[in-house]
Scaffold this active site. Structure first.
Site, PDB file in Angstrom:
ATOM      1  N   HIS A   1       0.833  -1.226   0.000  1.00  0.00           N
ATOM      2  CA  HIS A   1       0.000   0.000   0.000  1.00  0.00           C
ATOM      3  C   HIS A   1       0.861   1.268   0.000  1.00  0.00           C
ATOM      4  CE1 HIS A   1      -3.907  -2.072   0.854  1.00  0.00           C
ATOM      5  NE2 HIS A   1      -3.111  -2.958   1.433  1.00  0.00           N
TER       6      HIS A   1
ATOM      7  N   ASN B   1     -10.337  -2.875   2.570  1.00  0.00           N
ATOM      8  CA  ASN B   1     -10.036  -2.865   1.136  1.00  0.00           C
ATOM      9  C   ASN B   1     -11.317  -2.639   0.349  1.00  0.00           C
ATOM     10  OD1 ASN B   1      -7.275  -3.322   1.276  1.00  0.00           O
ATOM     11  ND2 ASN B   1      -7.443  -5.542   1.043  1.00  0.00           N
TER      12      ASN B   1
ATOM     13  N   HIS C   1      -3.662   0.977  12.234  1.00  0.00           N
ATOM     14  CA  HIS C   1      -3.402  -0.248  12.998  1.00  0.00           C
ATOM     15  C   HIS C   1      -4.734  -0.920  13.328  1.00  0.00           C
ATOM     16  CE1 HIS C   1      -2.054  -3.124  15.807  1.00  0.00           C
ATOM     17  NE2 HIS C   1      -1.969  -2.381  16.889  1.00  0.00           N
TER      18      HIS C   1
HETATM   19 FE1  HDD Z   1      -2.539  -4.819   5.471  1.00  0.00          FE
HETATM   20  C1  HDD Z   1      -1.074  -1.792   5.181  1.00  0.00           C
HETATM   21  C2  HDD Z   1      -5.512  -3.525   4.319  1.00  0.00           C
HETATM   22  C3  HDD Z   1      -3.923  -7.984   5.436  1.00  0.00           C
HETATM   23  C4  HDD Z   1       0.218  -6.036   6.971  1.00  0.00           C
HETATM   24  N1  HDD Z   1      -3.167  -3.023   4.848  1.00  0.00           N
HETATM   25  C5  HDD Z   1      -2.404  -1.886   4.810  1.00  0.00           C
HETATM   26  C6  HDD Z   1      -3.199  -0.797   4.312  1.00  0.00           C
HETATM   27  C7  HDD Z   1      -4.446  -1.286   4.072  1.00  0.00           C
HETATM   28  C8  HDD Z   1      -4.426  -2.684   4.415  1.00  0.00           C
HETATM   29  C9  HDD Z   1      -5.637  -0.521   3.544  1.00  0.00           C
HETATM   30  C10 HDD Z   1      -2.702   0.623   4.092  1.00  0.00           C
HETATM   31  C11 HDD Z   1      -2.910   1.484   5.287  1.00  0.00           C
HETATM   32  C12 HDD Z   1      -2.485   2.892   5.003  1.00  0.00           C
HETATM   33  O1  HDD Z   1      -3.132   3.528   4.155  1.00  0.00           O
HETATM   34  O2  HDD Z   1      -1.512   3.322   5.605  1.00  0.00           O
HETATM   35  N2  HDD Z   1      -4.334  -5.616   4.903  1.00  0.00           N
HETATM   36  C13 HDD Z   1      -5.456  -4.890   4.561  1.00  0.00           C
HETATM   37  C14 HDD Z   1      -6.592  -5.790   4.496  1.00  0.00           C
HETATM   38  C15 HDD Z   1      -6.147  -7.029   4.794  1.00  0.00           C
HETATM   39  C16 HDD Z   1      -4.727  -6.933   5.075  1.00  0.00           C
HETATM   40  C17 HDD Z   1      -8.007  -5.356   4.169  1.00  0.00           C
HETATM   41  C18 HDD Z   1      -6.897  -8.330   4.886  1.00  0.00           C
HETATM   42  C19 HDD Z   1      -8.154  -8.411   5.133  1.00  0.00           C
HETATM   43  N3  HDD Z   1      -1.952  -6.683   6.052  1.00  0.00           N
HETATM   44  C20 HDD Z   1      -2.674  -7.848   5.979  1.00  0.00           C
HETATM   45  C21 HDD Z   1      -1.916  -8.920   6.598  1.00  0.00           C
HETATM   46  C22 HDD Z   1      -0.756  -8.368   7.057  1.00  0.00           C
HETATM   47  C23 HDD Z   1      -0.787  -6.964   6.701  1.00  0.00           C
HETATM   48  C24 HDD Z   1      -2.388 -10.341   6.721  1.00  0.00           C
HETATM   49  C25 HDD Z   1       0.401  -9.007   7.790  1.00  0.00           C
HETATM   50  C26 HDD Z   1       0.319 -10.072   8.509  1.00  0.00           C
HETATM   51  N4  HDD Z   1      -0.717  -4.062   5.928  1.00  0.00           N
HETATM   52  C27 HDD Z   1       0.252  -4.731   6.598  1.00  0.00           C
HETATM   53  C28 HDD Z   1       1.426  -3.858   6.983  1.00  0.00           C
HETATM   54  C29 HDD Z   1       1.005  -2.475   6.377  1.00  0.00           C
HETATM   55  C30 HDD Z   1      -0.346  -2.778   5.759  1.00  0.00           C
HETATM   56  C31 HDD Z   1       2.744  -4.413   6.576  1.00  0.00           C
HETATM   57  C32 HDD Z   1       1.991  -1.791   5.451  1.00  0.00           C
HETATM   58  C33 HDD Z   1       2.080  -0.362   5.912  1.00  0.00           C
HETATM   59  C34 HDD Z   1       1.337  -0.320   7.138  1.00  0.00           C
HETATM   60  O3  HDD Z   1       0.813  -1.549   7.426  1.00  0.00           O
HETATM   61  O4  HDD Z   1       1.206   0.642   7.873  1.00  0.00           O
HETATM   62  O5  HDD Z   1       1.524  -3.790   8.355  1.00  0.00           O
END
Ligand code: HDD
Length: 694
Positions: free
Chosen positions: A82, A155, A347
């Site tokens: 993202h 999402n 978060h």
């Molecule tokens: Fe995630 C970012 C949505 C599964 C780990 N995720 C992130 C963002 C969105 C989502 C919208 C961007 C937030 C922003 O604008 O800063 N992610 C989802 C959805 C998921 C999902 C809807 C499943 C239903 N994500 C998911 C899993 C993991 C992560 C299973 C790890 C185990 N996601 C992350 C992250 C991020 C992230 C690595 C990258 C940057 C951040 O968090 O701040 O922690």
């Protein structure tokens, strides 16, 4: 009003609660003199301090060293997923419909307004990648509630590729560019993605959504959002319910065609970002209703056979209707992209009393990841002190020190219990607003395994496909064909075709035909119950807020008609742009219109409809022919009044085709028919004619 933070517990007061400054005297580029970061006034910022005009630069030049050092460190790591995003401030207003299921006041209390910050994103691309690539879109909302921050990190698709968060690095490594050459950027049309998802059939349902029109939204304004997981809401009596969150766009759901998305990626890589910022600046906010599907909190967490802990499953809206509980209005652009959009930290563990998570194993891993990732991205544990992340509720923690500590904490005893600081701060009771985790029995044998119910990977993928209209299904077939054709490995294509055969035989056959491969037979589900709510084709014309209508005119055109059209378009909250062979100002008698787009500098992707003004007959221009041909092929509304019709005919447009509106003048029946055509999003009845001619 939320209680104020104690001075010694807070970051310096931002200019506004979310850190945005807008008034003139707060602009960074004001003030009397340029200074160093230490406040020393500078006489010159263009010449480094040298030994003579041609001599070496001196080490003692503190201004040079500070300026370059700071510049060298201006970037922070982009989000691992993202990375590409755009955001806006706004407000969430509850309508009272959630009061029976949650005690969270920002959702439950009728009329309560809560400030929000919403960031939209693509998943796979880097920070500078194009907006319109085929991908999942993030829809993350931070609610600054009086009880603390609540983040709904969702999402634009209601399911996910994996059932357990431990596989997140696998799906992302497969989707990101290949590690040797770092290509392709921001797309799934490559071997490693299809290698993984073809071997990993639990991704099938999400892959269907990604290959559908949902993967290429027209605007952030016209896409749905989903919390994906099942949440547990707790009401004032302690009763619980399982819920799924939905964002329903007030402007309706609408997508680009694949060709438009590809054109836009080159013509205007900022297509969605620009649309968000321009619309808000023009006073046309983005609006979404927040809805919930409410299910009983049963011991087995299933509803009508659907496992509510499985994030690859939806609950069809026909089974559990979405109850609207409030409206989100995004109405203010960020002041500074880095400070706000880049530094915002979402978060899934940011919860407030009345909202709990469930044991969905995807959700559980997320609860770890979002806090952890900020330590690298934002450089330490004090990122909640960055203005965009500061809660509006009082903060009174015992967390101390660490990188980039902004607060000057007073007192001696950042520990509990203490007597030195009078035993303060005290813990709260539930009645005083504490987040008390609902007592729930948890037991089980320690093991790495899924429940049996998680093993059905195809029935909802089939339901999704079979619930769509023929044109939406055709788009899915074309998307699979495009993506698999981009793979080099034949074995990957064949394996994916075998999976498609387990969804729907016709889908598999048509993709196989496109690839020039034999269609394998499979075990597709029979007698699927369909869910019409999954189709994004509207039953009738919807609003046209924020949509863009181009009017082609030239010298001598009916400019008073153009003026009339502009008033009618703007009254609907839409945007009119005058398109002409060259820039400048068009004049006729006392009327004049500024040209907003010269033909050379525009392309069809900019318009939801194109109108040819009277008085333009005889206008021939290659760029205009291409514009009209694309508008026709993408099934968009095309209109003309007076002799403008001749321009359409000269460009080879079938003026009797669906979605083509003709009129004598810019009178009400003409504009009403035009707005209806735009409100239907596309004239899909034209699709067969278009296909037949190609
Ligand atoms: Fe995630 C970012 C949505 C599964 C780990 N995720 C992130 C963002 C969105 C989502 C919208 C961007 C937030 C922003 O604008 O800063 N992610 C989802 C959805 C998921 C999902 C809807 C499943 C239903 N994500 C998911 C899993 C993991 C992560 C299973 C790890 C185990 N996601 C992350 C992250 C991020 C992230 C690595 C990258 C940057 C951040 O968090 O701040 O922690």
């Amino acid at each position: 009003m939320p209680p104020r933070r104690k001075r010694d517990q807070s970051a310096p007061e931002p200019a506004s609660p979310t850190g945005a400054t807008s008034t003139e005297d707060q602009r960074a580029q004001t003030g009397d003199y340029l200074t160093t970061a230490q406040g020393v006034r500078l006489p010159d910022t263009d010449h480094s301090l040298k030994a003579g005009t041609r001599g070496p630069t001196l080490m003692e030049d503190f201004h040079l060293r500070e300026k370059i050092t700071h510049f060298d460190h201006e970037r922070i790591p982009e989000r691992v997923v993202h990375a590409r995003g755009a955001a806006a401030h706004g407000v969430f207003t509850a309508n009272g419909n959630a009061a029976s299921v949650t005690k969270a006041a920002f959702l439950a209390e009728k009329g309560r307004e809560t400030p929000v910050f919403t960031r939209f994103s693509t998943v796979l691309g880097s920070r500078g990648s194009a907006d319109t690539v085929r991908d999942v879109r993030g829809f993350a909302v931070k609610f600054y509630t009086a009880e603390g921050n609540f983040d709904l990190v969702g999402n634009n698709m209601p399911v996910f590729f994996i059932q357990d968060g431990i596989k997140f690095p696998d799906i992302i490594h497969a989707g990101k560019p290949h590690p040797d050459r770092e290509i392709p950027q921001a797309q799934t049309a490559h071997d490693t993605f299809w290698d993984f998802v073809s071997l990993h059939t639990e991704a099938t349902h999400h892959v269907m959504w990604a290959m559908s029109d949902r993967g290429i939204p027209r605007s952030y304004r016209t896409m749905e959002g989903f919390g994906v997981h099942t949440f547990r809401l707790v009401n004032a009596d302690g009763a619980t319910a399982l819920v799924k969150f939905h964002w329903k766009p007030v402007a309706g759901i609408h997508s680009l065609t694949w060709e438009e998305a590809q054109l836009a990626a080159g013509m205007d890589p900022d297509f969605h970002r620009r649309d968000l910022a321009d619309s808000i600046e023009a006073g046309a906010p983005f609006e979404y209703d927040l809805g919930i599907q409410v299910m009983s909190d049963t011991e087995d967490h299933t509803f009508e056979g659907i496992d509510l802990l499985d994030p690859t499953k939806i609950v069809p809206e026909e089974l559990v209707p979405v109850r609207v509980i409030g409206r989100l209005t995004l109405n203010r652009n960020p002041t500074n992209f880095f400070a706000e959009t880049e530094q915002v930290a979402f978060h899934t563990g940011n919860l407030v009393p009345g909202i709990e998570v469930t044991d969905d194993p995807l959700m559980q891993a997320r609860l770890f990841s979002y806090l952890d990732t900020q330590l690298t991205r934002l450089g330490g544990p004090n990122f909640t002190q960055i203005p965009i992340n500061c809660p509006h509720a009082a903060v009174n923690d015992n967390l101390r020190d660490g990188m980039h500590q902004m607060a000057v904490h007073q007192g001696l005893a950042p520990y509990l219990p203490n007597s030195v600081d009078g035993g303060s701060p005290q813990v709260a009771t539930e009645g005083e607003g504490a987040y008390v985790h609902l007592p729930r029995r948890v037991e089980g044998r320690k093991q790495r395994a899924n429940p049996v119910s998680f093993s059905d990977h195809f029935s909802q993928a089939a339901m999704f496909y079979r619930s769509l209209s023929p044109v939406e299904r055709m788009h899915i077939i074309q998307a699979f064909t495009f993506e698999l054709a981009k793979c080099y490995e034949q074995a990957i294509r064949e394996r994916m075709l075998a999976n498609l055969a387990n969804i729907d035989a016709e889908l598999c056959e048509r993709v196989a035909a496109g690839l020039g491969l034999p269609a394998p037979s499979g075990n597709a589900p029979q007698d699927t119950v369909v869910s019409p709510a999954l189709s994004q084709i509207p039953p009738g014309p919807g609003p046209i807020t924020g949509r863009v209508i181009g009017v082609v005119a030239a010298d001598g055109a009916d400019l008073s008609g153009v003026g009339k059209l502009r008033r009618a378009v703007e009254a609907k909250g839409a945007i009119l742009r005058v398109v002409a062979p060259t820039g400048g100002v068009l004049k006729k008698g006392r009327s004049q219109q500024t040209v907003e787009r010269a033909l050379l500098a525009t392309r069809s992707i900019e318009y939801d409809a194109i109108v040819i003004a009277d008085g333009t007959a005889g206008l021939t221009d290659m760029k205009l022919s291409v514009l009209l041909e694309e508008m026709f092929r993408h099934c968009k509304a095309i209109a003309a009044w007076g002799d403008g019709e001749q321009v359409l005919r000269d460009a080879g447009i079938d003026v009797t085709a669906p979605g083509v509106v003709l009129g004598e003048s810019v009178a009400r029946p003409f504009t009403a028919a035009l707005f209806d055509a735009v409100g239907l999003h596309r004239a899909w009845d034209r699709a067969e004619q278009v296909m037949a001619s190609h």
